[in-house]
Scaffold this motif. Structure first.
Motif, PDB file in Angstrom:
ATOM      1  N   ASN A 144      79.772  52.055  31.891  1.00 33.97           N
ATOM      2  CA  ASN A 144      80.653  52.368  30.854  1.00 33.97           C
ATOM      3  C   ASN A 144      81.751  51.062  30.778  1.00 33.97           C
ATOM      4  OD1 ASN A 144      80.240  55.412  30.444  1.00 33.97           O
ATOM      5  ND2 ASN A 144      80.163  55.155  32.502  1.00 33.97           N
ATOM      6  N   VAL A 145      81.916  50.315  31.617  1.00 33.83           N
ATOM      7  CA  VAL A 145      82.878  49.240  31.356  1.00 33.83           C
ATOM      8  C   VAL A 145      82.616  48.187  30.771  1.00 33.83           C
ATOM      9  CG1 VAL A 145      84.704  47.812  32.883  1.00 33.83           C
ATOM     10  CG2 VAL A 145      84.304  50.223  33.417  1.00 33.83           C
ATOM     11  N   VAL A 146      81.233  47.789  30.949  1.00 33.08           N
ATOM     12  CA  VAL A 146      80.620  46.320  30.499  1.00 33.08           C
ATOM     13  C   VAL A 146      80.484  46.701  28.959  1.00 33.08           C
ATOM     14  CG1 VAL A 146      78.664  44.994  30.261  1.00 33.08           C
ATOM     15  CG2 VAL A 146      79.546  45.912  32.555  1.00 33.08           C
ATOM     16  N   PRO A 147      80.073  47.850  28.371  1.00 35.33           N
ATOM     17  CA  PRO A 147      80.044  47.990  26.909  1.00 35.33           C
ATOM     18  C   PRO A 147      81.397  47.749  26.272  1.00 35.33           C
ATOM     19  CG  PRO A 147      78.461  49.352  27.844  1.00 35.33           C
ATOM     20  CD  PRO A 147      79.170  48.934  28.987  1.00 35.33           C
ATOM     21  N   MET A 148      82.409  48.569  27.107  1.00 34.55           N
ATOM     22  CA  MET A 148      83.657  48.507  26.745  1.00 34.55           C
ATOM     23  C   MET A 148      84.324  47.120  26.588  1.00 34.55           C
ATOM     24  SD  MET A 148      87.206  50.358  28.302  1.00 34.55           S
ATOM     25  CE  MET A 148      85.761  51.858  28.681  1.00 34.55           C
ATOM     26  N   TYR A 149      84.276  46.352  27.703  1.00 30.57           N
ATOM     27  CA  TYR A 149      84.796  45.054  27.720  1.00 30.57           C
ATOM     28  C   TYR A 149      84.124  43.924  26.595  1.00 30.57           C
ATOM     29  CZ  TYR A 149      85.230  40.256  29.817  1.00 30.57           C
ATOM     30  OH  TYR A 149      85.643  39.094  30.372  1.00 30.57           O
TER      31      TYR A 149
END
Length: 433
Positions: A144-149
């Motif tokens: 979830n965090v990698v695509p958001m970043y």
């Protein structure tokens, strides 16, 4: 002329942005894919280790039921950990930031890597079970965090391509685990602890390198109200030169998955998000339908098993083109900055709960429906295709403001004020550059 140069500059894939993408995806997303497949090949050796360890403690072997249950728990701890990790996304990204959360997340990879690597020497299968839970948390956060970043770092014309990169590294992780899982390499009695412990290597590299790369400027400016830091990171990103769920049946399908995800990286900005989701789910639906027929007829027609293999490969192709990489891109684009963490929490929780549920109940579905087991998945693919066609708009090449306006018109609600800073794409001039 100056305005044209500014627009051109905004769309560049700088060396810093390229390396930040590479390090974030390899250090986090790669581990997700690797841990999906790492326990498959050495399962018989690991189960033997479970039984031998139990015998050394009690002087008796486990019953077949207990051994199967214990192994099922070991496998299912990964998606359960993923669900827990998804619930942690919102609080962590708001408190630590996107990059800070990825750095913190390495704890959930390095610690279990050490535990799994030492489990055989320590004579403890409990260490493996706990470790699977921890690497699941790591996967739940990273997915979830990698695509958001990356979605917040990238200019609008590169959001789709960079948003697919995490999924590419997930498929590469699966393929690498399958290759390392060959009997001649690490999937043997002596090598399986090393096979499980390798997951800590990408995490260690990310922990060393990612601190040198920028935090999301949108997070710094909008949520932390730190305009100076946001300016610095924007300058850093724009500097430099151009840089020109399933467990798969065989390493061959893993290679196909990697190749098709690479294709998605290049075509997502050309064909659009909506088209790829429609294409992907349509292909998956057709593959499930033909696979059901092939399985039902495999005892009466000699060449039907080959059709079944072809259907599995076609399903992998469809899944890698749309359903696998595109949803994370859409979540980044259609939600406001303030609600994006919550959206990823919801999406991630549904993903991991579905993963856990399918792993738990599919053996019973298969026992009850036999050759018709895949009808259920085909229906889901069909309904998703219809829903996407009727509801999901195209977001390719659009600013956050334009995407928001599309949804306000669709839902017939009052339009958000144009100056609302969450909707702005912050060009260099707006940041004082």
């Amino acid at each position: 002329m100056e305005q044209q140069n500014t627009i051109k500059k905004e769309g560049r894939l700088t060396l810093v942005l390229f390396l930040a993408t590479l390090i974030a995806a390899f250090g986090s997303s790669f581990q997700y894919g690797y841990n999906v497949a790492a326990v498959n090949s050495p399962s018989e050796f690991m189960e033997a280790f479970y039984n031998k360890t139990y015998y050394e403690r009690t002087n008796s072997y486990m019953s077949e039921f207990v051994l199967t249950l214990l192994w099922s728990v070991s496998v299912s701890m990964f998606p359960f950990g993923g669900f827990i990790g998804s619930l942690m996304v919102g609080p962590l990204v708001n408190k630590l930031g996107r990059k800070g959360t990825l750095l913190f997340n390495n704890i959930f990879s390095i610690v279990p890597a050490i535990l799994m690597g030492c489990s055989k020497v320590a004579r403890s299968f409990e260490m493996i079970i706990v470790s699977r839970l921890l690497v699941g948390i790591c996967a739940g956060l990273s997915s979830n965090v990698v695509p958001m970043y990356l979605g917040e770092l990238a200019p609008k014309n590169l959001r789709g391509a960079l948003g697919v990169v995490p999924q590419l590294f997930i498929t590469i992780g699966i393929l690498v685990a399958q290759l390392f899982g060959l009997r001649s390499l690490l999937a043997n009695e002596e090598g399986w602890p090393i096979l499980l412990g390798v997951t800590g290597v990408p995490a260690a590299l990310q922990l060393l390198l990612l601190p040198f790369f920028p935090e999301s400027p949108r997070y710094l400016l909008i949520q932390k109200k730190d305009e100076a830091a946001a300016k610095d990171d924007q300058i850093y990103l724009r500097a430099g030169v151009n840089a020109n769920h399933v467990q798969y049946v065989t390493a061959g399908t893993g290679a196909v998955n990697v190749l098709m995800t690479i294709c998605a990286v290049f075509v997502v900005e050309l064909l659009g998000r909506r088209f790829l989701i429609l294409l992907g789910f349509s292909v998956c639906f057709a593959a499930c339908g033909v696979l059901t027929a092939a399985l039902a007829l495999q005892d009466t027609i000699s060449w039907m098993p080959y059709v079944s293999i072809a259907c599995v490969i076609i399903y992998v192709v469809g899944h890698a083109l749309g359903p696998s990489p595109i949803p994370a891109v859409l979540i980044t684009e259609i939600f406001l900055q303030s609600s994006r963490p919550a959206a990823f929490m919801v999406g991630g929780s549904v993903h991991w709960l579905s993963n856990f549920t399918v792993g738990l109940i599919f053996p019973f579905i298969q026992a009850g429906l036999g050759a018709y087991s895949f009808i259920l998945f085909g229906v889901i693919c069909l309904l998703t295709t219809i829903y996407t066609f009727l509801v999901v708009p195209e977001t390719k090449g659009k600013t956050f403001m334009e995407i928001n306006q599309i949804f306000t018109k669709m839902n017939k609600v009052s339009e958000v004020h144009p100056e609302k800073e969450e909707l702005r794409d912050f060009p260099p001039r707006a940041l004082g550059l």
